[in-house]
Enzyme design. Structure first.
Site, PDB file in Angstrom:
ATOM      1  N   LYS A  13       0.823  -1.223   0.000  1.00 59.99           N
ATOM      2  CA  LYS A  13       0.000   0.000   0.000  1.00 59.99           C
ATOM      3  C   LYS A  13       0.851   1.265   0.000  1.00 59.99           C
ATOM      4  CE  LYS A  13      -2.209  -0.375   3.907  1.00 59.99           C
ATOM      5  NZ  LYS A  13      -1.659  -1.614   4.437  1.00 59.99           N
ATOM      6  N   ARG A  88      -9.347   1.742   8.720  1.00 56.07           N
ATOM      7  CA  ARG A  88      -8.909   0.389   9.064  1.00 56.07           C
ATOM      8  C   ARG A  88      -9.937  -0.327   9.920  1.00 56.07           C
ATOM      9  NH1 ARG A  88      -2.954   1.528   8.699  1.00 56.07           N
ATOM     10  NH2 ARG A  88      -1.865  -0.453   8.679  1.00 56.07           N
ATOM     11  N   ARG A 127      11.845  -5.934   5.504  1.00 64.45           N
ATOM     12  CA  ARG A 127      11.762  -4.497   5.212  1.00 64.45           C
ATOM     13  C   ARG A 127      12.698  -3.692   6.131  1.00 64.45           C
ATOM     14  NH1 ARG A 127       6.060  -1.464   5.165  1.00 64.45           N
ATOM     15  NH2 ARG A 127       5.896  -2.155   7.313  1.00 64.45           N
ATOM     16  N   ARG A 160      11.450  -1.461  11.494  1.00 67.03           N
ATOM     17  CA  ARG A 160      10.355  -0.892  12.284  1.00 67.03           C
ATOM     18  C   ARG A 160      10.058  -1.825  13.456  1.00 67.03           C
ATOM     19  NH1 ARG A 160       5.506   0.802   8.226  1.00 67.03           N
ATOM     20  NH2 ARG A 160       4.331  -0.237   9.867  1.00 67.03           N
ATOM     21  N   ARG A 171      -0.473  -7.896  13.845  1.00 61.95           N
ATOM     22  CA  ARG A 171      -1.030  -6.967  12.840  1.00 61.95           C
ATOM     23  C   ARG A 171      -1.930  -7.703  11.861  1.00 61.95           C
ATOM     24  NH1 ARG A 171       4.272  -4.495  10.620  1.00 61.95           N
ATOM     25  NH2 ARG A 171       2.974  -3.279   9.214  1.00 61.95           N
TER      26      ARG A 171
HETATM   27  P1  AMP Z   1       1.147   1.411   8.548  1.00 60.88           P
HETATM   28  O1  AMP Z   1       2.348   2.268   8.355  1.00 60.88           O
HETATM   29  O2  AMP Z   1      -0.005   1.806   7.687  1.00 60.88           O
HETATM   30  O3  AMP Z   1       1.460  -0.051   8.483  1.00 60.88           O
HETATM   31  O4  AMP Z   1       0.648   1.681  10.060  1.00 60.88           O
HETATM   32  C1  AMP Z   1       1.483   1.395  11.167  1.00 60.88           C
HETATM   33  C2  AMP Z   1       0.663   1.331  12.429  1.00 60.88           C
HETATM   34  O5  AMP Z   1       0.030   2.589  12.673  1.00 60.88           O
HETATM   35  C3  AMP Z   1      -0.481   0.320  12.434  1.00 60.88           C
HETATM   36  O6  AMP Z   1      -0.058  -0.994  12.733  1.00 60.88           O
HETATM   37  C4  AMP Z   1      -1.374   0.898  13.526  1.00 60.88           C
HETATM   38  O7  AMP Z   1      -0.833   0.654  14.816  1.00 60.88           O
HETATM   39  C5  AMP Z   1      -1.244   2.406  13.272  1.00 60.88           C
HETATM   40  N1  AMP Z   1      -2.286   2.879  12.318  1.00 60.88           N
HETATM   41  C6  AMP Z   1      -2.089   3.424  11.097  1.00 60.88           C
HETATM   42  N2  AMP Z   1      -3.253   3.751  10.521  1.00 60.88           N
HETATM   43  C7  AMP Z   1      -4.219   3.396  11.404  1.00 60.88           C
HETATM   44  C8  AMP Z   1      -5.640   3.459  11.403  1.00 60.88           C
HETATM   45  N3  AMP Z   1      -6.315   3.959  10.359  1.00 60.88           N
HETATM   46  N4  AMP Z   1      -6.301   2.987  12.490  1.00 60.88           N
HETATM   47  C9  AMP Z   1      -5.654   2.492  13.541  1.00 60.88           C
HETATM   48  N5  AMP Z   1      -4.321   2.399  13.630  1.00 60.88           N
HETATM   49  C10 AMP Z   1      -3.598   2.838  12.568  1.00 60.88           C
END
Ligand code: AMP
Length: 213
Positions: A13, A88, A127, A160, A171
């Site tokens: 994404k 989400r 990653r 990360r 996750r």
């Molecule tokens: P990402 O970089 O999109 O993988 O997001 C990393 C982390 O940020 C996720 O595992 C969640 O802990 C938090 N996060 C990002 N976007 C959301 C969202 N829309 N709702 C809840 N938590 C989020």
């Protein structure tokens, strides 16, 4: 154009939505990036979010909807934007609909990146991200020229905290239980476009571009 990118963690994404944002000249709104930035700056939102993010859990809806509402309202989003990582949960999906309603705007398309679970784990475990500029690399698929160093800015590459295998499983569980019901939600609204997201990065970008034309 208002486009939403949807998919499991590790489906690409972030990579694809950034590329499409550049191609279409639209701001790229990643809630993950916003939270990581807030965490780095130790803001109240960042400190609250870190408790969940580092464990691989979703940040509470009320924190997320406040964050995205504020961002969507900014001037550079008036002509459109790319959403990456939001919504989400169903609650976030419904809140987003209300936000669009009050802006008298519509969501144009949801790009759903489909990828087998075993590829997800391989992608995420390998990653590496730049601790300074956030550029992403991969130990196998996108190696930096010099090990551990960012090609773009020379920053140090790190893993990360939520890319450790145990956190990845948390996750993926959160995705299955809390996020995947949104597939039906957007299918019912006839917005969902499925894209097979295994293969070369450029090839997938071209498929998405075609789907958006
Ligand atoms: P990402 O970089 O999109 O993988 O997001 C990393 C982390 O940020 C996720 O595992 C969640 O802990 C938090 N996060 C990002 N976007 C959301 C969202 N829309 N709702 C809840 N938590 C989020």
């Amino acid at each position: 154009m208002r486009i939403l990118f949807f998919g499991a963690p590790g489906s690409g994404k972030g990579t694809q939505s950034k590329r499409i944002g550049k191609l279409f000249g639209l701001p790229h709104l990643s809630t993950g990036d916003m939270l990581r930035e807030a965490k780095k700056n130790a803001t109240p939102v960042g400190l609250e979010a870190a408790k969940y993010m580092d464990q691989g859990q979703l940040v509470p809806d009320e924190v997320m909807t406040g964050l995205i509402q504020e961002r969507i309202g900014q001037k550079d989003c008036a002509e459109g934007f790319i959403l990456d990582g939001f919504p989400r949960t169903l609650v976030q999906g419904q809140t987003l609909e209300e936000m669009f309603h009050s802006l008298k705007a519509d969501l144009d398309r949801v790009i759903y990146l489909v990828i087998p679970v075993e590829s997800v784990v391989l992608r995420l475990v390998g990653r590496r991200v730049c601790s300074q500029c956030g550029e992403e690399f991969h130990l196998d698929y996108k190696k930096p020229k010099q090990a551990g160093i960012c090609d773009r800015c020379g920053g140090r590459l790190i893993q990360r905290p939520d890319d450790q295998e145990e956190k990845i499983r948390t996750r993926l569980r959160a995705y299955e239980i809390q996020t995947s019901p949104l597939i039906d939600f957007y299918e019912q609204r006839k917005l969902l476009k499925r894209i097979e997201a295994t293969g070369e990065i450029e090839e997938i970008t071209q498929k998405i571009q075609k789907a958006l034309e």
